[in-house]
Design an enzyme around this catalytic site. Structure first.
Site, mmCIF file in Angstrom:
data_model
loop_
_atom_site.group_PDB
_atom_site.id
_atom_site.type_symbol
_atom_site.label_atom_id
_atom_site.label_comp_id
_atom_site.label_asym_id
_atom_site.label_seq_id
_atom_site.Cartn_x
_atom_site.Cartn_y
_atom_site.Cartn_z
ATOM 1 C CB SER A 35 -0.956 -0.043 1.195
ATOM 2 O OG SER A 35 -1.923 0.946 1.111
ATOM 3 C CG HIS B 210 -5.504 -2.388 0.219
ATOM 4 N ND1 HIS B 210 -4.910 -1.852 -0.905
ATOM 5 C CD2 HIS B 210 -4.860 -1.841 1.283
ATOM 6 C CE1 HIS B 210 -3.961 -1.015 -0.543
ATOM 7 N NE2 HIS B 210 -3.900 -0.993 0.778
ATOM 8 C CG ASP C 32 -6.623 -1.577 -3.647
ATOM 9 O OD1 ASP C 32 -7.146 -0.995 -2.681
ATOM 10 O OD2 ASP C 32 -5.430 -1.944 -3.646
#
Length: 421
Positions: free
Chosen positions: A143, A400, A372
């Protein structure tokens, strides 16, 4: 000397390093960064390649082995000596929060100008040289950690032997308004999926919001819970387990007499409070401000989406959007409101160098999650098109949090890197 301990499955050692607050002023004030070295117990003395893990966020500490979901770690320890970095301002690194930041808002905002990906990467480079000298290492970015990895490829590719990125290819060109405009569409889609699974929760959420408009309900910290803050419990809807967790929380919202239960209020507080990660709120927009100010982009763009009004029909939760009212209602953020305004107004330098990315020779593999909620798929693929030789795996199998949920995600990326897939 680093302290060390061994628990089943992991041999760990602590590393602390003093680094410049401002890497442009090496002789100026310093802060401390902390990282935990993790290796399989039987391989402590092996000459293993190093893998630096960069956590999602911003403002989150690295995972604690055995205490937090990290399915990828077991897979990584088969091949690597792993370094879990508490990015500056988080965990056991010098903290940045209402208790430690300068009391003067202007001084606090100036201090926070050194807490984005570019500073994190330069911290990592000092750690690399401290631990292994001139040898490059691998990086795994999840991320926001993926955003940091792309910054690493932009400003210090000589420090990397390879890069693995999961749910974290940032846009090189999007403005903050572009970013949040796309984000609200993805959040709306996540709401549709959630309420399709639990249709009865639409009435429950609407009833809670209406109740909060008319009644004074207090969170454990003493502040009133408002309907708009209640909406922000949707921040986790992009993670695979949070649909169910949210449903079970709503199930226990009311007690007899029509009041909200302590169980519910405690659970909400655990989601909406930024006490454990104030940096997330303070610099989230800065991390998508590539050469410009954000000026509270998420709030400005929200005006284009009236369907997210707390009283709108149907009810919708908010997601990963930091809004100014949070600095009026969250006790961990209230003292930082003026500082946050100054951070939002700051003209940030660019984080990425497209020309340097286009000439990189570092092997890169990336997992792009098709649905996502946090990172836009099309923006990610546009960035992938700039990086030569990158191998992308676009999948709808995982949310995610795929990296922490299933070791097969990292295994797949390693296989792509080695040409086994």
């Amino acid at each position: 000397m680093p302290t060390s301990f061994t628990r089943p499955g992991y041999a760990c050692a602590d590393h602390f390093l003093d680094v410049p607050l401002d890497h442009g002023d090496p002789a100026g004030p310093t802060i401390q960064v902390y990282a935990r070295e993790v290796v399989a117990p039987g391989r402590r003395d092996d000459d293993l390649p190093w893998l630096l893990f960069l956590q999602g966020g911003p403002g989150n500490r690295a995972p604690r082995p055995g205490a937090m979901p990290a399915a990828w770690l077991e897979r990584a320890l088969r091949d690597y000596r792993v370094l879990l970095l508490d990015q500056r301002g988080t965990g056991r690194s010098t903290p940045a929060n209402r208790q430690t930041l300068p009391a003067d808002p202007k001084a606090a905002a100036e201090y926070l100008r050194h807490f984005r990906a570019d500073s994190i990467v330069r911290d990592a480079e000092l750690l690399r040289r401290h631990l292994i000298g001139d040898r490059p290492w691998s990086v795994l970015g999840q991320s926001f950690g993926g955003f940091c990895s792309v910054t690493y490829l932009s400003i210090a590719p000589e420090g990397l032997s390879e890069a693995f990125i999961t749910g974290g290819l940032p846009s090189l060109t999007a403005t903050p308004d572009d970013w949040y405009r796309a984000a609200y569409r993805r959040i709306a889609a996540a709401n549709e999926c959630y309420f399709a699974r639990y249709p009865e929760d639409q009435d429950a959420a609407r009833r809670i919001a209406a109740h909060l408009d008319e009644n004074d309900e207090r969170l454990p910290g003493g502040e009133r819970l408002t309907a708009r803050r209640f909406q922000t419990i949707g921040i986790g809807l992009g993670h695979s387990v949070q649909f169910d967790n949210l449903h079970y929380l709503l199930e226990e919202a009311f007690i007899s007499g029509g009041r909200l239960s302590d169980t519910f209020l405690r659970g909400v507080d655990g989601i909406v409070s930024f006490a454990a990660q104030p940096l997330y709120a303070l610099i989230h927009e800065a991390c998508v401000s590539n050469g410009m100010a954000s000026n509270w982009a998420a709030a400005r763009v929200l005006a284009e989406f009236p369907e997210f009004e707390p009283q709108a029909e149907p009810f919708r939760f908010l997601g990963e959007t930091i809004l100014p009212f949070l600095f009026e209602e969250d006790p961990a953020l209230v003292p930082l409101r003026e500082c946050a305004d100054l951070v939002a107004a700051h003209e940030w330098p660019a984080l990425y160098d497209a020309e340097r990315l286009a000439s990189t020779t570092v092997p890169v593999t990336a997992a792009v999650y098709y649905d996502d909620m946090y990172v836009d798929r099309e923006m990610s693929m546009a960035t992938a098109s700039v990086i030569p030789g990158i191998r992308t795996w676009v999948t709808s199998e995982y949310a995610h949090n795929g990296l922490s949920a299933d070791a097969n995600v990292l295994d797949r990326l390693i296989a792509l890197r080695r040409g086994d897939r």
